[in-house]
Design a protein around this motif. Structure first.
Motif, PDB file in Angstrom:
ATOM      1  N   ASN A   1      37.681 -44.463 -74.280  1.00  0.00           N
ATOM      2  CA  ASN A   1      38.387 -43.187 -74.196  1.00  0.00           C
ATOM      3  C   ASN A   1      37.906 -42.213 -75.256  1.00  0.00           C
ATOM      4  OD1 ASN A   1      40.304 -42.499 -72.171  1.00  0.00           O
ATOM      5  ND2 ASN A   1      41.541 -44.252 -72.768  1.00  0.00           N
TER       6      ASN A   1
ATOM      7  N   TYR B   1      36.320 -38.678 -74.210  1.00  0.00           N
ATOM      8  CA  TYR B   1      36.927 -37.423 -74.647  1.00  0.00           C
ATOM      9  C   TYR B   1      35.914 -36.556 -75.397  1.00  0.00           C
ATOM     10  CZ  TYR B   1      40.376 -34.205 -76.539  1.00  0.00           C
ATOM     11  OH  TYR B   1      41.095 -33.074 -76.846  1.00  0.00           O
TER      12      TYR B   1
ATOM     13  N   PHE C   1      40.282 -37.969 -69.942  1.00  0.00           N
ATOM     14  CA  PHE C   1      40.991 -39.180 -70.372  1.00  0.00           C
ATOM     15  C   PHE C   1      40.919 -40.218 -69.260  1.00  0.00           C
ATOM     16  CE2 PHE C   1      45.000 -41.603 -70.538  1.00  0.00           C
ATOM     17  CZ  PHE C   1      44.860 -42.173 -71.795  1.00  0.00           C
TER      18      PHE C   1
END
Length: 385
Positions: free
Chosen positions: A37, A41, A47
């Motif tokens: 993640n 990002y 996400f």
């Protein structure tokens, strides 16, 4: 009515090995989910949800030769680790928690979730419990978990070489209704743990010889373990194969840390039971600024060892059982500076003044007892329960 039970279990060698591998896999998946993640990002401000990451693990990661061991444990336990990671991110985005941190093996804070697959799963008998994918496991406390109750869910954890099971049980009926008496106010502190307005005083367990003796043993064990790590850094060879003495030292430190935590938690439970035993109509306590208190390096360790938040949770749980109202006054309420007899407020009151002497009416009593009486008489408060 839902109620949680946690007790120690005695798994076999095969069951313990499976628990360790499941916990290790859940920790790896949780850390991998956080790392992926973070990369995603930074790449395009998106996400990855738990469902999308589950598909990625099943179709791309677990099929690789070096990650085939992921499929050797419960898939639902692994999926729950991803869901826990997603919950941690959502709390962070809402401002309810800090940024999720990676789970360390030495912290032992990862639990293996085993869902109910069949009707016979999570069956409880007096001396054993049937855990999904693990089978029957002996219980240490026989008869502690209700036999005829319906288990909704359960987790298995490991701490300092010992194994525990936590189950959420659905119990028929309602909480006990009792006749309540007069309310009380309680003041918590470092010198004494709890001072109640009815005269009950519970001392600081961290000042007892049992705690000090265990802390001394822990300090010695930590120094011994540190020396072993220093020898490894210097390149010296260990006297045992693969440094098993270091593993023994780690286990020794973890055992002593767990013993300290258990002693403190048991004492907090005892204090709560003694307060609730009097069946007061309400209990008033003060909201504490714990973050501000631990910034003072002189009392930070003493405040942390008291476990005020855990005490508050235990008190709320016990009061809910008997229908006792729990009140909380604001953090700026002058419970220590105000006279419980006439209401006169002192302008200055240093921490070293342990006896409160009123300048208006001349009454003199213990500082903490005066604060507990003011908390009992408080008219502005928030009802927590």
């Amino acid at each position: 009515m839902l109620r949680g039970f946690k007790t120690e279990i005695y798994p076999t060698l095969e069951q313990a090995d499976k628990i360790n591998r499941t916990i290790g896999t859940c920790r790896f998946i949780y850390n991998l989910y956080l790392a992926k993640n973070k990369e995603q990002y930074e790449k395009d401000q998106t996400f990855i949800t738990a469902n999308d990451f589950s598909k990625l693990v099943n179709h791309e990661i677990s099929v690789q030769e070096e990650y085939k061991w992921m499929k050797e444990v419960s898939s639902k336990a692994v999926k729950q680790a991803m869901v826990n990671g997603e919950k941690a991110f959502k709390k962070f985005f809402k401002g309810l928690a800090k940024y999720p941190c990676f789970k360390k093996k030495k912290d032992q804070d990862v639990k293996a979730y085993f869902p109910k697959n069949n009707k016979t799963d999570w069956t409880v008998e007096r001396h054993r419990i049937k855990v999904p994918t693990l089978g029957w496991i002996r219980l240490k406390e026989k008869g502690y978990v209700p036999i005829n109750a319906k288990v909704r869910s359960g987790t298995v954890s490991q701490k300092a070489g010992r194994y525990f099971v936590s189950v959420l049980i659905e119990i028929q009926g309602s909480y006990e209704q009792v006749e309540l008496g007069d309310g009380i106010g309680i003041d918590v502190g470092v010198k004494d743990f709890v001072i109640a307005s009815d005269g009950q005083v519970f001392g600081n367990i961290n000042k007892t010889s049992a705690i000090k003796r265990t802390e001394k043993r822990l300090k010695r064990a930590q120094r011994a373990l540190s020396r072993k790590y220093e020898q490894r850094k210097r390149g010296e060879t260990s006297a045992t194969y693969r440094g098993s003495n270091i593993h023994k030292g780690v286990l020794r430190v973890q055992t002593l840390q767990m013993r300290l935590a258990t002693m403190r938690s048991a004492y907090r439970s005892y204090v709560v039971s003694m307060l609730v035993k009097t069946k007061p109509a309400f209990i008033t306590l003060e909201k504490l600024n714990i973050k501000g208190m631990v910034r003072n390096r002189q009392i930070a360790r003493a405040v942390s060892n008291q476990g005020f938040y855990d005490f508050k949770l235990k008190l709320l749980s016990a009061c809910r059982k008997y229908g006792i109202e729990v009140r909380e006054v604001d953090v700026f309420y002058p419970s220590s500076k105000m006279c419980s007899g006439c209401g006169h407020k002192k302008v200055k009151l240093s921490l070293s003044e342990r006896t409160f002497t009123c300048e208006n009416c001349g009454s003199s009593l213990d500082r903490d007892l005066n604060a507990s009486l003011n908390l009992k008489q408080a008219t502005e408060y928030t009802v927590l329960l």
